[in-house]
Every structure is written in structure tokens, then in C-alpha cells.
Design an enzyme around this catalytic site. Structure first.
Site, mmCIF file in Angstrom:
data_model
loop_
_atom_site.group_PDB
_atom_site.id
_atom_site.type_symbol
_atom_site.label_atom_id
_atom_site.label_comp_id
_atom_site.label_asym_id
_atom_site.label_seq_id
_atom_site.Cartn_x
_atom_site.Cartn_y
_atom_site.Cartn_z
ATOM 1 C CE LYS A 1 0.830 4.826 4.053
ATOM 2 N NZ LYS A 1 1.763 4.575 2.964
HETATM 3 C C1 LIG Z 1 -5.332 0.520 1.955
HETATM 4 C C2 LIG Z 1 -4.140 0.419 1.776
HETATM 5 N N1 LIG Z 1 -3.258 -0.685 1.603
HETATM 6 C C3 LIG Z 1 -1.941 -0.548 1.697
HETATM 7 C C4 LIG Z 1 -1.286 0.518 1.401
HETATM 8 C C5 LIG Z 1 0.168 0.387 0.979
HETATM 9 O O1 LIG Z 1 1.030 0.754 2.031
HETATM 10 P P1 LIG Z 1 2.350 1.242 1.810
HETATM 11 O O2 LIG Z 1 2.415 2.685 1.267
HETATM 12 O O3 LIG Z 1 3.219 1.291 3.309
HETATM 13 O O4 LIG Z 1 3.361 0.489 0.819
HETATM 14 C C6 LIG Z 1 -1.865 1.694 1.290
HETATM 15 C C7 LIG Z 1 -1.195 2.831 1.503
HETATM 16 O O5 LIG Z 1 -1.772 4.002 1.321
HETATM 17 C C8 LIG Z 1 -3.329 1.721 1.774
HETATM 18 O O6 LIG Z 1 -3.952 2.974 2.032
#
Ligand SMILES: Cc1ncc(COP(=O)(O)O)c(C=O)c1O
Length: 466
Positions: free
Chosen positions: A51
Site C-alpha cells: 500500500k
Molecule cells: C495486507 C494486504 N493485503 C492485500 C491488500 C489488497 O490490496 P489492494 O487494495 O490493492 O487490492 C491490502 C490492502 O490494504 C493489504 O493491506
């Protein structure tokens, strides 16, 4: 390590360290005869997660458009990592930061936000979208009421997927020398899979979204799951469900649905067999990637995006007691709960809180011990026609005998007592019994047995004595 004597770059600010994360090959957990699986180590970003990319991109975009004024306040609703990324960017560029976080967020993540000097506003995580306490609603209100407040709005901000299309996707293409055949990534906002997927699709790469089993994205029943920060939870009282504007669901070619147990056991294997300490959504992505690898065969090359480190989940995914009491892990000491309770009928009988007493008597049959029936939030079924019972969905318990004589038109929820206590099916029976005794549970009281965090049957507390 780089070449001897190559000390790496000198950055003008910590923010220059965002992106260009290494790919690492998995060596020991990839299936025989499967495609190699390489992982994109997004925890290597300076704020510790994928992020950071979206956080910096959204802030730079808002500065350029004038939406974020010098000395202004960055506001966001976030389950943690976007907040950590934004808190880091805010500190480095001189902004105040306020984050609304769901109350189930791990203490480690909350402490991190505070460490960067950000303010944290906790709010109930499991409320309908229309509720003014809902994370997104509350964040929007705080942004509107704060002078020079700017809502980052990762769910609708195009800078979020765009940065993955400009950076994450091209990095992976270059790092694999164009040999990647499959990209696997989880979707929270969907920014990563949409952006990186858009770039890699143009090169003919197959895009696979990894999704928690009960998440709505993949057709699940929307009930709570234990892998944080990905998937789409649906509160049963949410009127109109809306998916994030940034998630272009046309980008993934398909979705791999993965149960919490498989994701969390993969997290443990990554730590113990590959030396990779990663979070639950990384376990989800790798569990899906291992399936994709097995199907693709040796000519494929699978890349999975690993969003963050396991360090902020030590009190959950790496805590044996947490895993065992939820039914994800077996204790070393026998007999286990499942050894002493004997076989049980599949399909837990429950009462949706909104059914009437009249309907309940016709539908539920005898109930569990003492006529006990768990009362659950009313929930639509999964795409495959089943519904599963997660602990947060069990909001009470009624005893059929005690409902006799009450008005048949009364809703069951009105007469419910507290939810039954729970035990994991792989807990040591003696440990589980002692825990329940300490909590004052009587021998005849009903107890809900959990497999992979979900209720499967009810027993009497006394059944644990063997
Ligand atoms: C630990 C974690 N995995 C996956 C994601 C998902 O990413 P995206 O928001 O780009 O789909 C996030 C998003 O906050 C996250 O914090």
C-alpha cells in the site's frame, strides 16, 4: 546481496525507496512437476506493504490537483496498511493524518499508525454500509468536517490502480524477462490486481484473483473470514452492496477461492519452509498460486504478490493458541476435542434472528444440547447454495423448550441469550474443558465446535470429559 562492494542507492527521502521490490523464488513448497512460483516481496517497501505505492501515488496526485493543500490533513478509512503508507508519506511531507480503522484491526497495526504520529479513530468493523459508524462513512465525515481535510479514498481513487499499472506490472514483466505466464494477487480495494493485471494482460499473462472463500468477490456468502485486508465482506443488513470503483472485475481471467484454513496453513509453511514471514493475504495468494502452478505445469511461471510481512500478525496467525482455539491447528496433547466428541451430523442447525418462533418450531427440529439453537445474522447462501457459520455471525442462542408459550409471531432474535462459548476441534480436550470451566460454563451448557473458524456442531460441555 548485490555484487561485492555495491552498497545500493542513496535516496533523497524514504519515499524514494517505494517500489522496485525483489522477486523471490519459492524453493520447497512448490508442487512436484508444477510451474515455478516467484513472489513479489511487497513488504520490502519502506512502510512495510504494497500500500506504500498507492499511498504515495494518491498524495502526489492530490498535491498536483490542489486537493491536498500544504499543511493539510490526510484522512482515510483503512484496515491498516494504507494508513501506515499514508502515515509515512504524511510524516515525510509534513501533513497531519487521521485514520478510521475497524475495531478488529491487530494491535500491532494500530501501534504502527501511532508511531508515525497519526491519529487513530476506531469504529465497529462489522456494521452495515449505511451505518454512520461504518469505516468509509465515518472517514468521509471527518474529512468533510476538518479544515483542509482531504479524503484519500483508496476504494475510488484512480491513482490507486494506476500506480500498479505504471510500476508493479512493468516491474514484474521486466524481472521475469517476459516469461511470466500467470499473475496471482488478492483483491482488497482491487487496486493491485486491476493495475498490475491491466499491464500484464497486454502481454498475454493470465490474471488470477485470489479470494477468501466466503468473500462476495468470488461468489461467497459474504460472511466474515480471518484473512485480513482482502476480499469483500457483506453485512447482512447492508441494503445495496457496492464494490470498490477501482476494482475492474473484468481484469482477472478468473478467481481462485481459498478457505481460511488453507491460507493460514500456507502462511505457516512460508515461514517454516521458505523463511518468508508474511501476512494472511500473502498466504491466500500463495495458496492460490500453488494450485495455479500445479495446473500450469513446468512450462509456466507463476508470480504471486505478497502484500505485507507477518510481523504485524504475530498475535494472530503465528500464535498457536489463537489458531488452535479457532480450530485452525491441532494441539500436541491428545485426546483432541474431535477425538472425544465422536462423529456429528454435517450441517449446523441455526436460527436466523429474523425468523419467528412459529417458523422456527416448524423448521429446526430438536436443536442441540438442551434444545439449544444458535441464533445467527440472516445470510444469503453461497453461490453453491451453502451457508457457513462464522463466529461473528453467531449473535445469540435460544432454547427451544423456553420458547414454548411465547407468541408464535415474535422474532427469535428478541428472545436470544448470549452466544454459546466455542472450542476448536483440534484443541486438547482437557485444555478446552479447563478453559470453559474457568469461564463458568456449566456441564449441560451448549458449546459450539469450530473447524477453521466456523461452527460445525454443538456439544454439551460435559462431552469434553470423554
Ligand atoms: C495486507 C494486504 N493485503 C492485500 C491488500 C489488497 O490490496 P489492494 O487494495 O490493492 O487490492 C491490502 C490492502 O490494504 C493489504 O493491506
Amino acid at each position: 546481496m548485490g555484487a561485492d562492494g555495491d552498497g545500493g542507492p542513496v535516496h533523497g527521502s524514504v519515499l524514494d525507496g517505494i517500489g522496485a521490490t525483489p522477486l523471490v523464488r519459492l524453493n520447497r513448497i512448490v508442487p512436484e512437476g508444477g510451474a515455478p512460483v516467484w513472489v513479489k516481496t511487497e513488504w520490502a517497501n519502506p512502510g512495510g506493504s504494497v500500500k506504500d505505492r498507492a499511498a504515495l501515488a494518491m498524495v502526489l496526485d492530490a498535491e498536483a490537483s490542489g486537493a491536498l493543500a500544504p499543511g493539510g490533513t490526510i484522512v482515510e478509512g483503512t484496515s491498516g496498511n494504507t494508513g501506515i503508507g499514508l502515515a509515512m508519506v504524511a510524516a515525510a511531507r509534513g501533513y497531519r493524518a487521521v485514520f478510521v480503522v475497524p475495531d478488529r484491526t491487530t494491535p500491532e497495526k494500530l501501534a504502527l499508525l501511532g508511531a508515525y504520529g497519526a491519529e487513530v479513530v476506531p469504529t465497529p468493523g462489522l456494521v452495515p454500509r449505511e451505518d454512520p459508524r461504518h469505516v468509509q462513512q465515518l472517514a468521509a465525515r471527518i474529512a468533510a468536517e476538518t479544515p483542509d481535510g482531504w479524503l484519500a479514498d483508496q476504494y475510488a481513487n484512480p491513482a490507486n490502480p494506476d500506480v500498479h499499472e505504471r510500476t508493479t506490472g512493468p516491474e514484474i514483466w521486466a524481472q521475469t524477462g517476459g516469461r511470466i505466464t500467470h499473475l496471482v494477487a488478492g483483491a482488497g480495494t482491487g487496486g493491485t490486481v486491476t493495475g498490475a493485471g491491466r499491464h500484464l494482460r497486454r502481454h498475454g499473462v493470465e490474471i488470477v484473483a485470489a479470494d477468501p472463500w466466503t468473500s462476495r468477490y468470488g461468489g461467497g456468502d459474504g460472511s466474515p473470514y480471518y484473512v485480513e485486508a482482502v476480499g469483500h465482506y457483506l453485512h447482512p443488513l447492508t441494503g445495496a452492496d457496492s464494490w470498490p470503483a477501482v476494482y475492474d472485475t473484468a481484469v482477472p481471467d478468473r478467481t481462485e477461492r481459498v478457505g481460511d484454513g488453507e491460507s493460514l496453513r500456507t502462511v505457516r509453511r512460508l515461514a517454516r519452509e521458505e523463511g518468508l514471514l508474511v501476512g494472511g493475504s500473502a498466504g491466500l495468494a500463495v495458496a492460490a498460486a500453488l494450485r495455479v502452478s500445479a495446473a500450469a505445469g513446468p512450462d509456466g511461471l507463476v508470480v504471486a504478490v505478497l502484500p505485507d510481512s507477518g510481523r504485524i500478525y504475530l498475535s494472530k496467525y503465528f500464535d498457536d493458541a489463537w489458531l488452535t482455539t479457532l480450530g485452525f491447528l491441532d494441539a500436541a496433547e491428545e485426546p483432541l476435542v474431535r477425538d472425544v466428541i465422536g462423529p456429528h451430523e454435517p450441517g449446523l442447525r441455526v436460527a436466523p434472528a429474523t425468523v419467528t418462533i412459529g417458523e422456527l418450531h416448524a423448521e429446526v427440529g430438536p436443536g442441540g444440547p438442551g434444545g439449544a439453537v444458535p441464533v445467527v445474522l440472516p445470510r444469503a447462501t453461497d453461490a453453491d447454495g451453502t451457508a457457513t457459520w462464522s463466529v461473528p455471525d453467531v449473535i445469540g442462542c435460544v432454547r427451544l423448550g423456553e420458547l414454548a408459550g411465547l407468541p408464535a409471531a415474535d422474532r427469535v432474535g428478541v428472545h436470544a441469550g448470549p452466544p454459546p462459548p466455542t472450542v476448536g476441534h483440534g484443541e486438547a480436550a482437557a485444555t478446552a474443558a479447563a478453559r470453559l470451566d474457568d469461564a463458568g460454563v456449566d456441564p449441560q451448557d451448549p458449546v459450539l465446535v469450530l473447524v477453521d473458524g466456523r461452527g460445525v456442531t454443538q456439544i454439551e460441555r460435559a462431552a469434553l470429559d470423554g
